[in-house]
Scaffold this active site. Structure first.
Site, mmCIF file in Angstrom:
data_model
loop_
_atom_site.group_PDB
_atom_site.id
_atom_site.type_symbol
_atom_site.label_atom_id
_atom_site.label_comp_id
_atom_site.label_asym_id
_atom_site.label_seq_id
_atom_site.Cartn_x
_atom_site.Cartn_y
_atom_site.Cartn_z
ATOM 1 N N TYR A 271 -1.917 -0.433 10.538
ATOM 2 C CA TYR A 271 -2.059 -0.844 9.132
ATOM 3 C C TYR A 271 -0.786 -0.511 8.354
ATOM 4 O O TYR A 271 -0.266 -1.346 7.608
ATOM 5 C CB TYR A 271 -3.264 -0.149 8.500
ATOM 6 C CG TYR A 271 -3.449 -0.470 7.037
ATOM 7 C CD1 TYR A 271 -3.845 -1.740 6.626
ATOM 8 C CD2 TYR A 271 -3.214 0.502 6.058
ATOM 9 C CE1 TYR A 271 -4.003 -2.044 5.281
ATOM 10 C CE2 TYR A 271 -3.377 0.209 4.716
ATOM 11 C CZ TYR A 271 -3.781 -1.060 4.333
ATOM 12 O OH TYR A 271 -3.926 -1.360 2.997
ATOM 13 N N SER B 77 0.854 -1.191 0.000
ATOM 14 C CA SER B 77 0.000 0.000 0.000
ATOM 15 C C SER B 77 0.889 1.238 0.000
ATOM 16 O O SER B 77 2.050 1.179 0.425
ATOM 17 C CB SER B 77 -0.875 0.006 1.256
ATOM 18 O OG SER B 77 -1.544 1.244 1.421
#
Length: 247
Positions: free
Chosen positions: A157, A143
């Site tokens: 995350y 990501s």
């Protein structure tokens, strides 16, 4: 059809929606043989039926990537069905956004189990197959939050996605040559990932952020690009965002 993709056996985790589903459609159209894994068997079967209706080849395995035995079973099924595995797409992921002060430890653990351990289980299952074949390709989905920490709210995350990039680079260094390693780091892409937050304020922030999202097929195209390169070309990392995304 793509000469660099046609006939390759591709395993995709998290294939029942979002990036996994889009990638399955895209690679099937390019002639890949697919093994699709996710927890939702009904969604997997519907996807496989769509692919088969267009003349594609697709197998399904219900699996939770946080369980090592499940991931091993997916790879075994691929080898049993097609005789080999050419590409392992470690795509399954969870994004539960909330400030650390909320103390959502269960969600932290779940993200680590899926985003980090799930990728490691995919590597552990496929690497012996690749080594025996003398060829293979890992594609690990990270990501932009693994390039820059997304905070407040996305600290854990981001930690999991930084880990994916670190593991992938170490993997590339250890097994590179015949075995390729690619990290795909998307920004806001339309998928169910944005629905993973139980913290109401964070969920609202994520919902607003994802109004700029680009289609999941944009990631599928990036994955296809990495796969279709000649065997001596290793696309190590692709970062892609909506053109308007600042983060």
């Amino acid at each position: 059809m793509s000469k660099g993709i046609e006939g390759k056996v591709v395993v995709i985790t998290g294939a029942s929606s979002g990036l996994g589903e889009a990638t399955a459609h895209h690679l099937a159209a390019a002639g890949a043989f697919l093994v699709l894994a996710a927890r939702r068997g009904d969604r997997l079967e519907a996807l496989a039926a769509q692919i088969r209706a267009k003349g594609g080849r697709a197998e399904t395995v219900v699996a939770d990537v946080s369980r090592r035995a499940d991931v091993e079973a997916v790879v075994r099924h691929a080898v049993a069905s097609f005789g080999r595995v050419d590409v392992m797409v470690n795509n399954a992921g969870l994004m539960a956004i909330a400030p650390l002060s909320e103390g959502k430890v269960d969600e932290w653990e779940r993200m680590i189990d899926i985003n980090v351990k799930g990728v490691l289980y995919g590597i552990a299952a496929a690497l012996p197959v690749f080594q025996k074949q003398g060829a293979g390709h890992f594609i690990n989905i990270a990501s932009v939050a693994g390039v820059k920490v997304f905070s407040p709210g996305g600290t854990v995350y981001s930690g999991t996605k930084f880990a994916v990039r670190a593991i992938s680079e170490g993997l590339r260094h250890e097994v590179g040559g015949a075995i390729r390693t690619t990290v795909i780091s998307p920004g806001a892409v339309d998928s169910e990932l944005k629905l993973g937050s139980s913290h109401a304020q964070s969920a609202q922030t994520v919902s607003e952020f994802y109004k700029q999202a680009i289609p999941a097929d944009s990631v599928a195209c990036a994955i296809a690009y990495a796969i279709e390169q000649p065997a001596d070309v290793d696309i190590n990392e692709i970062v892609l965002r909506p053109a308007v995304q600042e983060f």
